[in-house]
Scaffold this motif. Structure first.
Motif, PDB file in Angstrom:
ATOM      1  N   ALA A 112       0.861  -1.187   0.000  1.00  0.00           N
ATOM      2  CA  ALA A 112       0.000   0.000   0.000  1.00  0.00           C
ATOM      3  C   ALA A 112       0.898   1.237   0.000  1.00  0.00           C
ATOM      4  O   ALA A 112       1.691   1.426   0.928  1.00  0.00           O
ATOM      5  N   PRO A 113       0.806   2.113  -1.020  1.00  0.00           N
ATOM      6  CA  PRO A 113       1.753   3.236  -1.136  1.00  0.00           C
ATOM      7  C   PRO A 113       1.716   4.184   0.058  1.00  0.00           C
ATOM      8  O   PRO A 113       2.763   4.563   0.585  1.00  0.00           O
ATOM      9  N   LEU A 114       0.514   4.594   0.496  1.00  0.00           N
ATOM     10  CA  LEU A 114       0.429   5.584   1.567  1.00  0.00           C
ATOM     11  C   LEU A 114       0.958   5.049   2.893  1.00  0.00           C
ATOM     12  O   LEU A 114       1.368   5.820   3.758  1.00  0.00           O
ATOM     13  N   GLY A 119       1.481   5.882   9.196  1.00  0.00           N
ATOM     14  CA  GLY A 119       0.986   4.728   9.944  1.00  0.00           C
ATOM     15  C   GLY A 119       1.829   3.482   9.748  1.00  0.00           C
ATOM     16  O   GLY A 119       2.995   3.519   9.351  1.00  0.00           O
ATOM     17  N   ARG A 120       1.200   2.348  10.016  1.00  0.00           N
ATOM     18  CA  ARG A 120       1.883   1.062   9.970  1.00  0.00           C
ATOM     19  C   ARG A 120       2.002   0.570   8.539  1.00  0.00           C
ATOM     20  O   ARG A 120       1.084   0.729   7.726  1.00  0.00           O
ATOM     21  N   ARG A 121       3.151  -0.011   8.219  1.00  0.00           N
ATOM     22  CA  ARG A 121       3.355  -0.562   6.878  1.00  0.00           C
ATOM     23  C   ARG A 121       2.327  -1.652   6.600  1.00  0.00           C
ATOM     24  O   ARG A 121       2.049  -2.491   7.452  1.00  0.00           O
ATOM     25  N   HIS A 122       1.766  -1.619   5.395  1.00  0.00           N
ATOM     26  CA  HIS A 122       0.713  -2.562   5.017  1.00  0.00           C
ATOM     27  C   HIS A 122       1.124  -3.262   3.725  1.00  0.00           C
ATOM     28  O   HIS A 122       1.302  -2.619   2.690  1.00  0.00           O
ATOM     29  N   VAL A 123       1.277  -4.579   3.821  1.00  0.00           N
ATOM     30  CA  VAL A 123       1.640  -5.397   2.666  1.00  0.00           C
ATOM     31  C   VAL A 123       0.444  -6.272   2.324  1.00  0.00           C
ATOM     32  O   VAL A 123      -0.011  -7.068   3.148  1.00  0.00           O
ATOM     33  N   ALA A 158       8.967  -4.178  14.509  1.00  0.00           N
ATOM     34  CA  ALA A 158       7.543  -4.002  14.194  1.00  0.00           C
ATOM     35  C   ALA A 158       7.271  -4.622  12.828  1.00  0.00           C
ATOM     36  O   ALA A 158       7.653  -4.068  11.796  1.00  0.00           O
ATOM     37  N   MET A 159       6.643  -5.773  12.840  1.00  0.00           N
ATOM     38  CA  MET A 159       6.299  -6.419  11.582  1.00  0.00           C
ATOM     39  C   MET A 159       5.194  -5.641  10.890  1.00  0.00           C
ATOM     40  O   MET A 159       4.275  -5.137  11.532  1.00  0.00           O
TER      41      MET A 159
END
Length: 686
Positions: A112-114, A119-123, A158-159
Motif C-alpha cells: 500500500a503506497p500511503l 501509519g503502519r506498513r501494510h503489505v 515491528a512487523m
C-alpha cells in the motif's frame, strides 16, 4: 470614389480569472500527462531501470550495503506498489555476529503506497523464497540490526501488516543477549486440510530461552483473497521445561497479535519448571494441565478464564504478566478441593515423594538429616528478587485424613525479595486460624517471622484423627505461635528462632482411653477397666501448654493442666535444630488413691518419630521399692509405694487462661507454684 470598409471589432479579452484557470488546467493536464507517461514507461519496463538507483538510495538511507543480484521490478500495478527482487542482500552493521541482515533468492510484494508515509506498513501480499533473516540486539540492548539509523537507539521490531503470505524455505535467526534468547526458525508452506483454506504457512524451529531449550511448531492458515484484511487461524505448539504449550486463535492479519484473544493450554510434569523459564518462583507441583485465554497488550499478557488441575487438585481464575519496567505477576485463583499432598510443596516438600514414600523421605530429599522432617529446601532468593507478585487465592476444602481444613484465604505480596503472606486464614475443625508470615530475603540471611493465631477450636474434631473421640468431648483449645528467625530454609529459620508458643484449654471434657492413661492414676484406670467403663470423659478445669523459644530451643513455660482429679505438669522441651523431643508429664492426684503411679510419662524421640514412655524409670523404681517392702515386711507394705496422698494443689485458672509464663502461675490459694519449672529446658536437646 471607393467606400472604405469597416474592420471587425476586436474580440473581447477574457477576464483574468478565466485566464488563470486555463493556465492551471493546462498545467494540470501536462503534469497528469507527464505522470501518466512516467507511470506508463515504468509499467511497461516494470521499473527494471530503477535497479541501480534503488541500490544506491537504499544503501545511503539505511547505512547498509543493499544489492540485487538478479531481476528487479518496482512500479505501480496499477495503484499498488509492486516490488520484486532476485538475490536480494542487505548487510548487517559491523558489530553484529552475522554479516547479512536479510537475503532472499526471490521476494515479491504488493505494498500500500500511503502506508510507506503514514501509519503502519501494510503489505497486501508477500511471496518469499529461500530467505534468511539475522535479527540481533547488541550486548547493551541499545542497538539492533533492523533499525536503519546511523545513530540512536534501536527500536523494537515491528512487523508490517501482511494480509497474505507464501513463504518457502525461509529461515529466521534471532539473538537477544539481554534476555538471553536464541531462536532458529524455518518457515515453510504447508497444504491445508480444510478446503475453505487457500494458503497456509508453517513454522518449525528450536532455540534457547535463558538456559532452557525449546522446540516450536506452528501453522498460520490464511484465506486466499485479502484486500480488506484476512483472518488467519493460528495453531502453535511448543515444547520446553518438560511441558507442552498449545496456542490457537484467529488473527485479523498474518502478523497481528496485539489485543487478539488466543486460546492457550499447557500441561507437563511440574508447573514450577515452566515458570522458572521467565525467572518466576512458585512451589513445586505434581503433573498439571491448565488452559486459559491470552490477550497481549503492549508489555502486558492477560490470562483469563483459566481452568485445570495440578496433582489431585483443581485450579481456576486468571493472572497477568507485565514486563514493562520490572517483571510482575498478579493472580486471582480459586481451588474447590486441594489435596493435602499437593500442598506439600508450600513448605518445600516434593509432593510425589510425600505421596509415595512419606514426609520423612521428602524432607531428606531437601537435604534434611536423618529422622528430620523440617525441610532444608532453600528459598529461591535470587529469583525472588528479580520479580514482584500479588496473589489472592481462595481454597474451599483441603482433603486430609487427620485434620479438617477449609475456607483458606491467602493474600500474597512479593516486593523486591520481601515475601509477605498476610493474611493467611483458614478454618480448622470449626475453629479459625489467622496468620501473618514474612520472608524478607533482602536481609542476609533471610529474616523470617511466623505469627499464627488459633481461635477457639473444638478438640474433638481437631484431634479426631489421632484417637480423641468427638462425641463426649466438649473441650476447646486456642493459641498463638510467634517466632522470629534467620535463615534461607524453614529449618534454619526455626533453628535460630526466638519467641513464644502457647495453647490454652478452657473448661471442658476430653473422652479418650489414652488421655485417661496419661493421668497414670492406676487405681482409677484398673477399676474402670474391670467395670467395663474404660471410656469416661476427663473433666478439664483449665489447661496451658506453653513454650518459650530461645535460639531454636523451646522450653516448657509452663505445661499445666488442671482436671477434676489431677494436676498435670510438664517439664523439658524440644529443639527445632535437632528436632529432638525431651518432655516429661506428671499427674498428681487431688484425692487419695491406693494405686497411683505418680510417675512421669516421657515423650522423646524426634519430630518424625516421637516415642511415648508410659512405663517410665520412676515407675519401675517405685515397683522395685514396693517389691522390697513386700519381701522385708509384708505384701501389704508393698502397696505403700503406690499410695498417692492426693495433695496436689489446684491451679488458679486466671493465669492459665491468660497464657502467663511459669513464674506467674498460682495455686487456688494464691501461692506461687513450684511444680511448673522456670521456662528453661530440663537438659540440652539432642
Amino acid at each position: 470614389m471607393d467606400t472604405p470598409v469597416a474592420s471587425d471589432p476586436p474580440a473581447p479579452t477574457p477576464p483574468a480569472h478565466r485566464r488563470r484557470w486555463r493556465i492551471l488546467r493546462n498545467v494540470l493536464i501536462v503534469v497528469i500527462a507527464a505522470i501518466f507517461a512516467v507511470w506508463l514507461v515504468v509499467f511497461i519496463t516494470k521499473g527494471r531501470f530503477l535497479k541501480h538507483p534503488f541500490e544506491s538510495i537504499a544503501s545511503s538511507l539505511s547505512d547498509r550495503e543493499v544489492r540485487v543480484g538478479g531481476d528487479f521490478q518496482l512500479y505501480f500495478a496499477p495503484l499498488r506498489i509492486k516490488f520484486l527482487a532476485e538475490r536480494l542482500a542487505v548487510s548487517n552493521p559491523q558489530w553484529a555476529r552475522g554479516s547479512t541482515l536479510f537475503a532472499a533468492r526471490r521476494i515479491e510484494a504488493r505494498i500500500a503506497p500511503l502506508s510507506l508515509l503514514f501509519g503502519r506498513r501494510h503489505v497486501y501480499s508477500l511471496d518469499l523464497d529461500q530467505g534468511v533473516a539475522n535479527l540481533e540486539w547488541d550486548e547493551g540492548h541499545k542497538r539492533n540490526t533492523w533499525t536503519f539509523a546511523k545513530s540512536g537507539e534501536g527500536k523494537p521490531f515491528a512487523m508490517p501488516r501482511i494480509d497474505r503470505a507464501e513463504v518457502t524455505g525461509t529461515r529466521i535467526h534471532y539473538i537477544d543477549p539481554q534476555m538471553p534468547l536464541l531462536a532458529n526458525l524455518t518457515i515453510d508452506p504447508i497444504a491445508a486440510t480444510d478446503t475453505r483454506i487457500g494458503k497456509a504457512v508453517g513454522l518449525t524451529g528450536d532455540g534457547t530461552f535463558r538456559t532452557t531449550r525449546f522446540r516450536l511448531s506452528a501453522r498460520l492458515l490464511s484465506p486466499d483473497a485479502s484486500i480488506s484484511g484476512a483472518e488467519n487461524r493460528l495453531q502453535a505448539r511448543a515444547w520446553a521445561a518438560n511441558s507442552v504449550i498449545d496456542v490457537s486463535g484467529t488473527l485479523p492479519g498474518l502478523t497481528e497479535f496485539e489485543g487478539v484473544p488466543l486460546k492457550v493450554a499447557a500441561q507437563g510434569r511440574d508447573l514450577s519448571d515452566l515458570m522458572a523459564v521467565i525467572d518466576v518462583a512458585i512451589p513445586r507441583t505434581r503433573r498439571y494441565a491448565l488452559k486459559a485465554q491470552l490477550v497481549k497488550e503492549a508489555q502486558t499478557y492477560r490470562f483469563t478464564g483459566m481452568t485445570g488441575t495440578f496433582g489431585q487438585s483443581d485450579l481456576s481464575g486468571g493472572f497477568t504478566v507485565s514486563n514493562a519496567q520490572r517483571l510482575r505477576i498478579d493472580a486471582s485463583l480459586v481451588t474447590r478441593r486441594l489435596d493435602i499432598v499437593d500442598a506439600a510443596p508450600f513448605i518445600g516438600y516434593n509432593p510425589d515423594l510425600v505421596a509415595s514414600r512419606g514426609a520423612v523421605a521428602a524432607a531428606a530429599a531437601t537435604g534434611a538429616g536423618p529422622r528430620r522432617i523440617l525441610p532444608e529446601a532453600a528459598l529461591p532468593v535470587a529469583m525472588m528478587q528479580r520479580f514482584d507478585a500479588g496473589l489472592d487465592w481462595k481454597i474451599a476444602v483441603v482433603r486430609s485424613k487427620n485434620v479438617p481444613v477449609s475456607n483458606i484465604a491467602l493474600k500474597l505480596s512479593l516486593d523486591k525479595g520481601r515475601l509477605e503472606l498476610s493474611p493467611l486464614t483458614f478454618s480448622m475443625a470449626r475453629g479459625d486460624v489467622a496468620s501473618d508470615l514474612i520472608f524478607d530475603t533482602r536481609q542476609r540471611p533471610s529474616a523470617i517471622r511466623y505469627d499464627i493465631r488459633l481461635a477457639s477450636t473444638p478438640m474433638g474434631r481437631l484431634l479426631a484423627g489421632y484417637g480423641l473421640a468427638d462425641s463426649g468431648t466438649t473441650g476447646t483449645i486456642r493459641g498463638r505461635i510467634e517466632l522470629n528467625g534467620r535463615g534461607d530454609t524453614i529449618h534454619d529459620s526455626l533453628a535460630t528462632s526466638s519467641g513464644r508458643i502457647a495453647f490454652v484449654m478452657p473448661q471442658g471434657t476430653l473422652w479418650t482411653q489414652n488421655a485417661q492413661l496419661a493421668e497414670l492414676d492406676l487405681g482409677t484406670f484398673i477399676s474402670k477397666m474391670f467395670q467395663g467403663k474404660l471410656k469416661k470423659p476427663i473433666e478439664v478445669n483449665c489447661g496451658l501448654l506453653a513454650f518459650t523459644v530461645r535460639g531454636g530451643t523451646a522450653a516448657a513455660d509452663p505445661i499445666l493442666i488442671d482436671t477434676s482429679k489431677n494436676v498435670v505438669t510438664g517439664r523439658g522441651g524440644f529443639s527445632f535444630g535437632t528436632e529432638a523431643l525431651d518432655l516429661a508429664f506428671r499427674a498428681d492426684g487431688k484425692k487419695f488413691s491406693l494405686f497411683s503411679g505418680q510417675s512421669p510419662v516421657g515423650l522423646g524421640g524426634h519430630f518424625a518419630a516421637p516415642r511415648l514412655q508410659v512405663i517410665s524409670p520412676q515407675l519401675v523404681g517405685r515397683a522395685g521399692v514396693g517389691l522390697g517392702l513386700a519381701v522385708v515386711a509384708t505384701p501389704i507394705a508393698g502397696l505403700l509405694a503406690f499410695v498417692d496422698p492426693g495433695d496436689a494443689k489446684s491451679a488458679a485458672c486466671g493465669p492459665v487462661l491468660a497464657g502467663a509464663r511459669a513464674g506467674a502461675q498460682r495455686t487456688t490459694g494464691g501461692k506461687p507454684r513450684d511444680d511448673v519449672g522456670n521456662g528453661s529446658p530440663k537438659k540440652n536437646q539432642r
